[in-house]
Design an enzyme around this catalytic site. Structure first.
Site, PDB file in Angstrom:
ATOM      1  N   ASP A 311       0.809  -1.218   0.000  1.00  0.00           N
ATOM      2  CA  ASP A 311       0.000   0.000   0.000  1.00  0.00           C
ATOM      3  C   ASP A 311       0.840   1.264   0.000  1.00  0.00           C
ATOM      4  O   ASP A 311       0.326   2.352  -0.139  1.00  0.00           O
ATOM      5  CB  ASP A 311      -0.954   0.007   1.198  1.00  0.00           C
ATOM      6  N   GLU A 352      14.972  15.915  -0.538  1.00  0.00           N
ATOM      7  CA  GLU A 352      14.390  16.366  -1.799  1.00  0.00           C
ATOM      8  C   GLU A 352      15.086  17.626  -2.294  1.00  0.00           C
ATOM      9  O   GLU A 352      15.403  17.761  -3.484  1.00  0.00           O
ATOM     10  CB  GLU A 352      12.896  16.631  -1.606  1.00  0.00           C
ATOM     11  N   GLU A 382       6.623  24.700   8.643  1.00  0.00           N
ATOM     12  CA  GLU A 382       5.463  25.595   8.681  1.00  0.00           C
ATOM     13  C   GLU A 382       5.182  26.218   7.314  1.00  0.00           C
ATOM     14  O   GLU A 382       4.052  26.232   6.838  1.00  0.00           O
ATOM     15  CB  GLU A 382       5.702  26.690   9.714  1.00  0.00           C
TER      16      GLU A 382
END
Length: 415
Positions: A311, A352, A382
């Site tokens: 999954d 990333e 944030e």
């Protein structure tokens, strides 16, 4: 678990020493009895030891003492080889649990000291010294040392090693997203965490318990093969016993050493000796692929699988999202686009963000960094964006889709 694990070689010195010790410990008849083939070899070895003592005391009908000692030594080596094969397989499984345990003990924790003497002083200690209720600090790049609850701050956390989710998640104080798990990694920002578990009750401890608790239950095929080998052994015992009256009838003496040597050669000694080791090695091989099998039966069942449905992509990948290509809009120069993306990623310390710089370098583009007048905007959980303000007033931003969309809307630009 996102911890560094050293790849174990098959015959590491420490592992070999432990396996050698276990090889002698497994000579216990109660242990040997579980394997009928090797138990008969053990009985034969004991008989040969008695024959050697008998010959040393004056018996002359059983051949020379040297010949009988050689047969005894060979039988003893056969037992040790079978025991060693099983012990080395067991040692490799234990080494996996030891590496997890070592990672738990060596993970540094920035414990916050409080009280009359200390004023929120931070001291680095091993994570094994943390106790329930202690406070610790985690910053970007830190591995969370213990399960706990965030009491202050917000951070982006890589939980791919546990949940299989490749995208980092945001954890913050208050609400239902304040819990963190030991072994996960903080990618951005800074959080203060209170330990919520006692030593031995963390997620990592449960992983260790799973590895150590993997039981050596015999598979149906292994049980059937054991019964077959036992039947063959019984047949060859009968064959060897019937040789005695035939030898007496032919007036041809056969020594006890010859009977035992023939018997050991006839029975499937190699298969019987390696049968247990094969099952354990299967569990260890699955463990090296980060799959915990709780029994040999599970390994055998895994061999019959053709398709596995998962999954989450992070379950079978490294878990870090990575930039693979640049797609500039129509009318935008590709090189200029890559330079702007690279500049806006310099303050992004997440995997990333780093992958964007690596991809730009692979295409031969390196952004011109003039720190005079430049103001870099760090990536935070944030804002979920990073960027740079250039000296000419231009602002470059890169981040999550919705974060950039909201930023564009706030500046009155249509989408």
């Amino acid at each position: 678990m996102s911890v560094h694990r050293r790849k174990n070689r098959l015959f590491e010195p420490a592992m070999v020493r432990e396996a050698l010790g276990q090889s002698f410990a497994k000579l216990n008849p109660t242990v040997q009895f579980r394997n009928p083939v090797m138990f008969t070899v053990w009985v034969g070895t004991m008989v040969m030891i008695g024959v050697c003592i008998w010959i040393a005391s004056g018996e002359t009908s059983q051949g020379s003492l040297v010949y009988n000692i050689i047969i005894t030594v060979l039988l003893f080596i056969t037992l040790l080889f079978a025991n060693f094969a099983e012990a080395i397989a067991e040692a490799r499984g234990k080494a996996q649990a030891d590496s997890l345990r070592k990672a738990r003990e060596e993970t540094p924790a920035k414990k916050i000291l409080s009280g009359d003497v200390y004023s929120n002083e931070v001291r680095v200690i091993p994570s094994s010294q943390l106790r329930k209720g202690d406070l610790f600090l985690c910053e970007a790049g830190d591995v969370i040392p213990m399960d706990g609850e965030i009491i202050e701050g917000i951070a982006t956390i890589d939980e791919s090693a546990i949940t299989g989710e490749s995208a980092p998640v945001i954890r913050e104080s208050g609400g239902d997203k304040s819990s963190v798990t030991g072994g996960t990694k903080v990618l951005s920002d800074r959080i203060k965490v209170r330990v919520t578990t006692e030593p031995g009750e963390t997620f990592l401890d449960k992983m260790i318990a799973l590895v150590e608790g993997a039981s050596r239950q015999k598979t149906p095929n292994e049980i059937a093969l054991t019964i077959l080998l036992a039947a063959f052994t019984l047949v060859f015992i009968i064959v060897c016993v019937t040789l005695k009256p035939f030898a007496d009838y032919a007036n041809t003496p056969i020594t006890i050493a010859a009977f035992i040597s023939l018997f050991v050669c006839l029975i499937p000694t190699t298969i019987g000796g390696l049968l247990s080791a094969i099952g354990i090695a299967g569990m260890d091989r699955a463990l090296r692929a980060n799959v915990i099998t709780k029994s040999g039966k599970a390994v055998e069942t895994a061999g019959d699988l053709d398709t596995i449905l998962l999954d989450k992509t992070g379950t079978i990948t490294i878990g870090n999202r990575k930039a693979t290509n640049f797609y500039p809009a129509n009318g935008v120069d590709e090189k200029e686009f890559i330079e702007m993306v690279s500049l806006s990623s310099l303050a992004d310390e997440t995997p990333e963000g780093k992958s964007i710089g690596e991809l730009a370098s692979s295409k031969g583009v390196k952004p011109v960094v003039n720190k005079t007048g430049m103001r870099f905007i760090n990536f935070t959980a944030e804002t979920r964006s990073s960027g740079v303000d250039l000296p000419d007033g231009a602002k470059i931003r890169k981040g999550a889709f919705d974060a950039i969309r909201d930023m564009v809307k706030r500046n009155g630009n249509p989408i």
